[in-house]
Design an enzyme around this catalytic site. Structure first.
Site, PDB file in Angstrom:
ATOM      1  N   PHE A   1       0.890  -1.091   0.112  1.00 40.01           N
ATOM      2  CA  PHE A   1      -0.050  -0.136   0.126  1.00 40.01           C
ATOM      3  C   PHE A   1       0.927   1.513  -0.013  1.00 40.01           C
ATOM      4  O   PHE A   1       0.439   2.417   0.144  1.00 40.01           O
ATOM      5  CB  PHE A   1      -0.820  -0.124   1.306  1.00 40.01           C
ATOM      6  CG  PHE A   1      -1.618  -1.367   1.187  1.00 40.01           C
ATOM      7  CD1 PHE A   1      -2.716  -1.580   0.274  1.00 40.01           C
ATOM      8  CD2 PHE A   1      -1.165  -2.345   2.275  1.00 40.01           C
ATOM      9  CE1 PHE A   1      -3.237  -2.837   0.404  1.00 40.01           C
ATOM     10  CE2 PHE A   1      -2.078  -3.643   2.156  1.00 40.01           C
ATOM     11  CZ  PHE A   1      -3.132  -3.518   1.174  1.00 40.01           C
ATOM     12  N   LYS A   2       2.128   1.242  -0.338  1.00 42.37           N
ATOM     13  CA  LYS A   2       3.026   2.485   0.030  1.00 42.37           C
ATOM     14  C   LYS A   2       3.370   2.931  -1.465  1.00 42.37           C
ATOM     15  O   LYS A   2       3.064   1.977  -2.407  1.00 42.37           O
ATOM     16  CB  LYS A   2       4.207   1.919   0.891  1.00 42.37           C
ATOM     17  CG  LYS A   2       3.789   1.376   2.278  1.00 42.37           C
ATOM     18  CD  LYS A   2       3.031   2.351   2.887  1.00 42.37           C
ATOM     19  CE  LYS A   2       2.429   1.840   4.330  1.00 42.37           C
ATOM     20  NZ  LYS A   2       2.992   1.577   5.230  1.00 42.37           N
TER      21      LYS A   2
END
Ligand SMILES: *Cc1c(COP(=O)(O)O)cnc(C)c1O
Length: 392
Positions: free
Chosen positions: A178-179
Site C-alpha cells: 500500500f506504499k
C-alpha cells in the site's frame, strides 16, 4: 499506489534462475546491494539498509540509537499502530502527540509532551503529507532529542527539497503493497551516521558477526534479531525505485490540478501542507463531522473520511492502550520512569480534526482529464463521480 508488473516479474525470474535468493548467499553483491547504493544516491544519504518491512526498520532504528527501558518516545496520535509499537519492542514507551490540520505532529504539542525522560521523537509523514521538519529539528536539537522519521507512508516525498526520512537522525521506509514503492512486504532504514548504520546492521542480522564486515566502527557485536531482506525483494525494489519519481511527478501535477478546481468550493477548505509547492497528498477540511461524513458517503470512490480509516486512529490501538505484552515480565510499561496512562480522549484535538477531514485520492494512475472530471464533481458537491470507475 505503485503498480507491479512484468518488469518486476522478469527481475525476480533472474534471481530465481541465479539460485542466490538470500541476502548473504556467497556470491558477493546481488540486487540488494545494488538497491541500497541506488537508494542512497537518489535520496542523498550515506547509508541505506534494506529490511523485511518498515516496522523492522523502525525497531532497528531505535535499537541502533540505543533507545530502551525508561525512555519515552513521542509518536503522533494518527499513524499506523507500528509507530507506537516500535518503541515497545526495544523496551521504551510511546507518548502520544496531537496532530494539527497538516495531519502530522503538532510541534506545539510536542513541547507539551516532552518530559525529562523523553529520548526520541518519531514524526510520521502520514499519507504522503510532510511534517514541519524545520520546527521539529529545532525542538529536538535544542533538547538533545533524537529524531527518527517514519517515512513509511511517504517514500520519496520531499520537504523543502530534501527527501523525507533523510532529515532526522535515522529514517524508516516501508515498501509494502500500500506504499509508494510496492514489493508486497519490504522496508529500509537510512542514516548519515556510520555508528547508527553499523548498529542497525548488527541488530537486524543476528549473524552479523559471521559476515566479515570490516567497517564496524569499533562497535562490539551485540545480539540482534533477523530482519534481513531477500534478493527477491532487492530485485523488485530496483524496478520499483525507477518508477518512484515519475509516479510522484504525476501526483504533484494532479495535486495542482485538483486544488485549483476545489479551491472555489464553499463546502470545505483545502487542508494545509508543510511544503505546499511539492505536495503529493490532498485532504479537505469541513466545519463539522457530519458534513465530512456526508461528503465521504456521496463520493465513495477515491474519498474517505480520515476518522473512518479507524486503524490509524490511536483510540483503536488496544494492545498499546491496554499495555499488554507477550510476556508480563517483558512489559516496558513496568520499566517506565513514571506511570504511563492512556485515555480515549487524551488527543481529543486529533479526533476532532480526523472527524472533519476527508482524504482525496490524486488518481495518479488515471489520465488527467478523468481526474479533472472527478475534481469538478467534488467541487460542485454532485455525486456523478460515483459513476466513474475511480479507485483509490
Ligand atoms: C506501513 C507503515 C509502517 C510499517 O510498515 P510495514 O512495512 O507494514 O511494517 C510504519 N509506519 C507507518 C506510518 C506505516 O504506514
Amino acid at each position: 499506489m505503485a503498480k507491479v508488473g512484468l518488469r518486476e516479474w522478469f527481475a525476480v525470474g533472474r534471481v530465481i534462475a541465479s539460485g542466490h535468493l538470500a541476502r548473504y548467499s556467497g556470491v558477493g553483491e546481488g540486487p540488494l546491494t545494488q538497491f541500497e547504493a541506488a537508494y542512497s544516491e537518489k535520496f542523498g544519504v550515506k547509508h541505506t539498509l534494506a529490511m523485511t518491512n518498515g516496522t523492522a526498520a523502525l525497531v532497528s532504528a531505535l535499537a541502533a540509537a540505543g533507545v530502551g527501558p525508561g525512555d519515552e518516545v513521542l509518536v503522533p496520535a494518527y499513524t499506523w499502530i507500528a509507530t507506537a509499537a516500535a518503541p515497545l519492542a526495544v523496551g521504551a514507551v510511546p507518548v502520544l502527540v496531537d496532530i494539527d490540520q497538516t495531519l502530522t505532529m503538532d510541534p506545539a504539542d510536542i513541547l507539551r509532551k516532552i518530559t525529562p525522560r523523553t529520548r526520541a521523537i518519531i514524526p510520521v509523514h502520514m499519507a504522503n503529507m510532510v511534517c514541519d521538519m524545520d520546527r521539529i529539528m529545532e525542538i529536538a536539537r535544542g533538547r538533545g532529542l533524537l529524531v527518527i522519521e517514519d517515512a513509511c507512508q511517504a517514500v520519496g516525498v520531499t520537504y523543502k527539497g530534501r527527501r523525507v526520512g533523510t532529515i532526522g537522525d535515522i529514517g524508516a521506509f516501508s515498501f509494502n503493497q500500500f506504499k509508494n514503492m510496492n514489493v508486497g512486504e519490504g522496508g529500509a532504514l537510512v542514516t548519515n551516521d556510520d555508528r547508527y548504520y553499523v548498529r542497525a546492521r548488527m541488530y537486524h542480522d543476528v549473524g552479523s558477526i559471521f559476515r566479515g564486515h570490516l567497517d564496524n566502527e569499533n562497535e562490539p557485536h551485540f545480539f540482534g534479531v533477523n530482519f534481513k531482506a531477500s534478493q527477491i525483494q532487492g530485485a523488485m525494489l530496483n524496478v520499483q525505485l525507477a518508477k518512484l519519481d515519475p509516479m510522484l511527478a504525476r501526483m504533484r501535477s494532479r495535486y495542482r490540478l485538483m486544488t485549483r478546481m476545489l479551491a472555489s468550493s464553499q463546502a470545505f477548505r483545502i487542508g494545509p501542507h508543510n511544503d505546499v509547492g511539492n505536495a503529493v497528498g490532498l485532504h479537505v477540511i469541513f466545519d463539522t463531522a457530519e458534513e465530512a461524513a456526508g461528503f465521504a458517503a456521496r463520493h465513495k470512490r477515491g474519498v474517505y473520511r480520515l476518522y473512518d480509516s479507524s486503524r490509524h486512529v490511536y483510540t483503536n490501538w488496544l494492545p498499546v492502550l491496554e499495555q499488554r505484552a507477550a510476556h508480563p515480565r517483558m512489559n516496558p510499561f513496568a520499566w517506565a520512569s513514571r506511570k504511563i496512562e492512556y485515555t480515549p480522549d487524551m488527543c481529543a484535538r486529533s479526533l476532532d480534526i480526523l472527524q472533519r477531514t476527508c482524504r482525496v485520492s490524486l488518481g495518479e494512475n488515471y489520465p488527467l482529464p478523468l481526474v479533472a472530471y472527478v475534481a469538478r464533481q467534488l467541487a460542485s458537491g454532485g455525486d456523478a463521480a460515483r459513476q466513474v470507475s475511480y479507485a483509490v
